[in-house]
Design a protein around this motif. Structure first.
Motif, PDB file in Angstrom:
ATOM      1  N   PRO A  97      -4.346   4.599  -6.018  1.00  0.00           N
ATOM      2  CA  PRO A  97      -4.807   5.086  -4.715  1.00  0.00           C
ATOM      3  C   PRO A  97      -5.176   6.567  -4.779  1.00  0.00           C
ATOM      4  O   PRO A  97      -4.613   7.332  -5.557  1.00  0.00           O
ATOM      5  CB  PRO A  97      -3.617   4.866  -3.786  1.00  0.00           C
ATOM      6  N   GLN A 141       1.091   4.044  -2.991  1.00  0.00           N
ATOM      7  CA  GLN A 141       0.883   5.458  -2.658  1.00  0.00           C
ATOM      8  C   GLN A 141       2.076   6.299  -3.123  1.00  0.00           C
ATOM      9  O   GLN A 141       1.899   7.360  -3.719  1.00  0.00           O
ATOM     10  CB  GLN A 141       0.678   5.621  -1.144  1.00  0.00           C
ATOM     11  N   TYR A 142       3.287   5.828  -2.856  1.00  0.00           N
ATOM     12  CA  TYR A 142       4.481   6.554  -3.278  1.00  0.00           C
ATOM     13  C   TYR A 142       4.485   6.737  -4.796  1.00  0.00           C
ATOM     14  O   TYR A 142       4.719   7.834  -5.301  1.00  0.00           O
ATOM     15  CB  TYR A 142       5.756   5.816  -2.847  1.00  0.00           C
ATOM     16  N   GLU A 184       0.834  -1.208   0.000  1.00  0.00           N
ATOM     17  CA  GLU A 184       0.000   0.000   0.000  1.00  0.00           C
ATOM     18  C   GLU A 184       0.871   1.261   0.000  1.00  0.00           C
ATOM     19  O   GLU A 184       0.584   2.217  -0.719  1.00  0.00           O
ATOM     20  CB  GLU A 184      -0.938  -0.006   1.202  1.00  0.00           C
ATOM     21  N   ARG A 185       1.911   1.264   0.820  1.00  0.00           N
ATOM     22  CA  ARG A 185       2.820   2.433   0.852  1.00  0.00           C
ATOM     23  C   ARG A 185       3.513   2.608  -0.493  1.00  0.00           C
ATOM     24  O   ARG A 185       3.726   3.737  -0.943  1.00  0.00           O
ATOM     25  CB  ARG A 185       3.858   2.262   1.965  1.00  0.00           C
ATOM     26  N   SER A 228       2.020   6.621  -6.898  1.00  0.00           N
ATOM     27  CA  SER A 228       0.941   7.509  -7.316  1.00  0.00           C
ATOM     28  C   SER A 228       1.309   8.973  -7.094  1.00  0.00           C
ATOM     29  O   SER A 228       1.074   9.816  -7.951  1.00  0.00           O
ATOM     30  CB  SER A 228      -0.336   7.153  -6.551  1.00  0.00           C
ATOM     31  N   GLU A 229       1.882   9.263  -5.942  1.00  0.00           N
ATOM     32  CA  GLU A 229       2.234  10.647  -5.604  1.00  0.00           C
ATOM     33  C   GLU A 229       3.397  11.179  -6.431  1.00  0.00           C
ATOM     34  O   GLU A 229       3.544  12.384  -6.589  1.00  0.00           O
ATOM     35  CB  GLU A 229       2.566  10.750  -4.117  1.00  0.00           C
ATOM     36  N   ARG A 232      -3.460  11.290  -0.620  1.00  0.00           N
ATOM     37  CA  ARG A 232      -3.597  11.394   0.835  1.00  0.00           C
ATOM     38  C   ARG A 232      -4.026  12.795   1.203  1.00  0.00           C
ATOM     39  O   ARG A 232      -3.597  13.777   0.617  1.00  0.00           O
ATOM     40  CB  ARG A 232      -2.275  11.089   1.536  1.00  0.00           C
TER      41      ARG A 232
END
Length: 89
Positions: A75, A56-57, A52-53, A59-60, A78
């Motif tokens: 994702p 997220q990384y 998940e992390r 995606s960002e 955040r």
């Protein structure tokens, strides 16, 4: 290779190809270990939290010049309240 591993490998390969970085560099920045993506290719697993992390990384930090693959869920960004508090030094 399960879908999670296959998706992470595909994303890291695409990210590396379009940024000129090696897959091991992308792996290190996204997962904390330069060997994680290579291990996933060899059939090893990744914890749900780490996956998940990593999603997220990626995606960002995803380059605006390429589309996120449609078959891989992206994702949501955040919110500020989702981020861990900064550690005072």
């Amino acid at each position: 290779m399960d879908d999670t591993a296959a998706h992470l490998v595909a994303l890291c390969d695409l990210f590396a190809e379009h940024t000129g970085q090696s897959v091991s560099t992308v792996s290190r920045r996204a997962t904390g270990s330069g060997d994680t993506i290579a291990r996933l290719r060899r059939g090893r697993s990744i914890t749900t939290r780490r996956a998940e992390r990593t999603f997220q990384y990626l995606s960002e930090h995803w380059p605006e010049t390429i589309e996120w693959p449609a078959h891989i869920p992206r994702p949501a960004p955040r919110r500020a309240s989702d981020e861990p508090p900064e550690v005072a030094r």
